[in-house]
Motif scaffolding. Sequence first.
Motif, PDB file in Angstrom:
ATOM      1  N   PRO A 103       0.827  -1.212   0.000  1.00 54.87           N
ATOM      2  CA  PRO A 103       0.000   0.000   0.000  1.00 54.87           C
ATOM      3  C   PRO A 103       0.861   1.262   0.000  1.00 54.87           C
ATOM      4  O   PRO A 103       1.943   1.291   0.596  1.00 54.87           O
ATOM      5  N   HIS A 105       1.878   5.149  -2.282  1.00 52.22           N
ATOM      6  CA  HIS A 105       1.938   5.829  -3.567  1.00 52.22           C
ATOM      7  C   HIS A 105       3.331   5.645  -4.167  1.00 52.22           C
ATOM      8  O   HIS A 105       4.326   5.827  -3.465  1.00 52.22           O
ATOM      9  N   PRO A 107       0.382   3.481  -6.570  1.00 55.41           N
ATOM     10  CA  PRO A 107      -0.264   2.167  -6.499  1.00 55.41           C
ATOM     11  C   PRO A 107       0.202   1.310  -7.684  1.00 55.41           C
ATOM     12  O   PRO A 107      -0.527   1.084  -8.657  1.00 55.41           O
ATOM     13  N   GLU A 110      -1.855  -1.521  -9.397  1.00 58.54           N
ATOM     14  CA  GLU A 110      -2.949  -1.142 -10.295  1.00 58.54           C
ATOM     15  C   GLU A 110      -2.422  -0.518 -11.584  1.00 58.54           C
ATOM     16  O   GLU A 110      -2.861  -0.873 -12.679  1.00 58.54           O
ATOM     17  N   ARG A 179      -8.802  -0.557  -3.642  1.00 56.32           N
ATOM     18  CA  ARG A 179      -7.568  -0.705  -4.432  1.00 56.32           C
ATOM     19  C   ARG A 179      -6.362  -0.182  -3.652  1.00 56.32           C
ATOM     20  O   ARG A 179      -5.236  -0.628  -3.868  1.00 56.32           O
ATOM     21  N   TYR A 180      -6.604   0.796  -2.792  1.00 54.69           N
ATOM     22  CA  TYR A 180      -5.526   1.445  -2.046  1.00 54.69           C
ATOM     23  C   TYR A 180      -5.404   0.902  -0.618  1.00 54.69           C
ATOM     24  O   TYR A 180      -4.577   1.383   0.150  1.00 54.69           O
ATOM     25  N   LEU A 210      -8.539   9.446   0.879  1.00 57.19           N
ATOM     26  CA  LEU A 210      -7.383   8.819   0.239  1.00 57.19           C
ATOM     27  C   LEU A 210      -6.129   9.658   0.432  1.00 57.19           C
ATOM     28  O   LEU A 210      -5.035   9.122   0.673  1.00 57.19           O
ATOM     29  N   LEU A 214      -2.787   8.200   2.188  1.00 56.65           N
ATOM     30  CA  LEU A 214      -1.489   8.132   1.504  1.00 56.65           C
ATOM     31  C   LEU A 214      -0.443   8.984   2.213  1.00 56.65           C
ATOM     32  O   LEU A 214       0.745   8.632   2.222  1.00 56.65           O
TER      33      LEU A 214
END
Length: 293
Positions: A103, A105, A107, A110, A179-180, A210, A214
Motif C-alpha cells: 500500500p 503511492h 499504487p 494497479e 484498491r488502495y 485517500l 497516503l
Amino acid sequence: MGEDLTLPVPETLHGTYAVALPEPIADPADLARGEVARRTAPPLRGRVLGMLDSPMLSLDQRPASHFPPLPRDLLAAFGAAPSDLAAIDTATHLLAVRAAYRPGHPPAHEWGARAVAGAVGAALGAPVIDVFTPQVLSPGHVARSLPGLDGIVRLTDWMLLPHTPGPHGFFFSTKGLARYGLPELQTENVPSGLVEPWGRLLNGVAFRVLELWLDELRVDQPVAIDLPETISVGLQDIAAAQGTGDPSRREVAVRLSLDRAPEPALTVGPARDGPETLQALCTALFGSPESRP
C-alpha cells in the motif's frame, strides 16, 4: 467529535485485469513488452517494463473455460458495450494480468496491471476487464486513467459510485478505495433529489480520505493508521477527484463511522447530531437546488 478511526493497513495489495482473446497469444510476455514500450508514456513505461521482468507482475493465459466466469450482468450494468459483451462471450482464451505491491503511492499494482492489460487489449482490439470493479475499460479510459508526464491521475477513473433505491432513499457505496487498502465509503437513505449532489460530495470525501491515508503511508509501512473521525471536504476536493481545479474554498464537515459488517466500510454523514441533514450539507456546499448548475 475529534476522535480517530483506527484502520488496519494490508501487507500487500493486488490488481487483476483480464483480456478476452479471440485466439491464444503465441508469447504474451513478448507482446506485452513491445506494446507497453510503444503505448505507455514515461516515466510509467520504465516502471511497468521493470515489473514485467520481475515477480511483481504475472501473465496467465488459459482457455476461457479454465477461469471462473466473468460477471456478464454486472459488466453490462456498468456500461459494457454490446460488442464487448459479444467478444467476451465468444473469447476462446483469457489473459489474466496480476500485479502485487505494498500500500502507498504510487499504487504500482494497479498502474502496472492496467497498463499491461490495456496495451495488449489495444493491440489486439480485445476487451479489457477490470476484475475489481468489474468494468470493461475502453482504450481511451485506460490511457486517460494512467499518469502521463504531469503525473495527474483522476480518482474518478479508478472508482465507481453505484447507488441503489431502497424504501427510505438511495444507498450509495464507492467501489475503488479498496484498491488502495481502504474501506469503501457508504451512505444510506439519500433522498432522490440529492442523488447528483451527494454523489459529487462523496467523490470529494473519497479524495480527501485517500489523501490522508497516503500521507500516512509516505513515511513508513505502519500496521494501522488513525484517520480523523470528522473531516472537511470542499469544492476543491471534488474538483481534484476529477483531475481539475476549483478556486473556491467552500467546505463542509462530515463524520466517518466504521461499520464492520458484512465488510468494513466507512459510513459518511453529517458531522453534528441534531437538525443537520444531508440536504443541509449539499446546500451549504453547492447552494440551493434552484441555484445549482
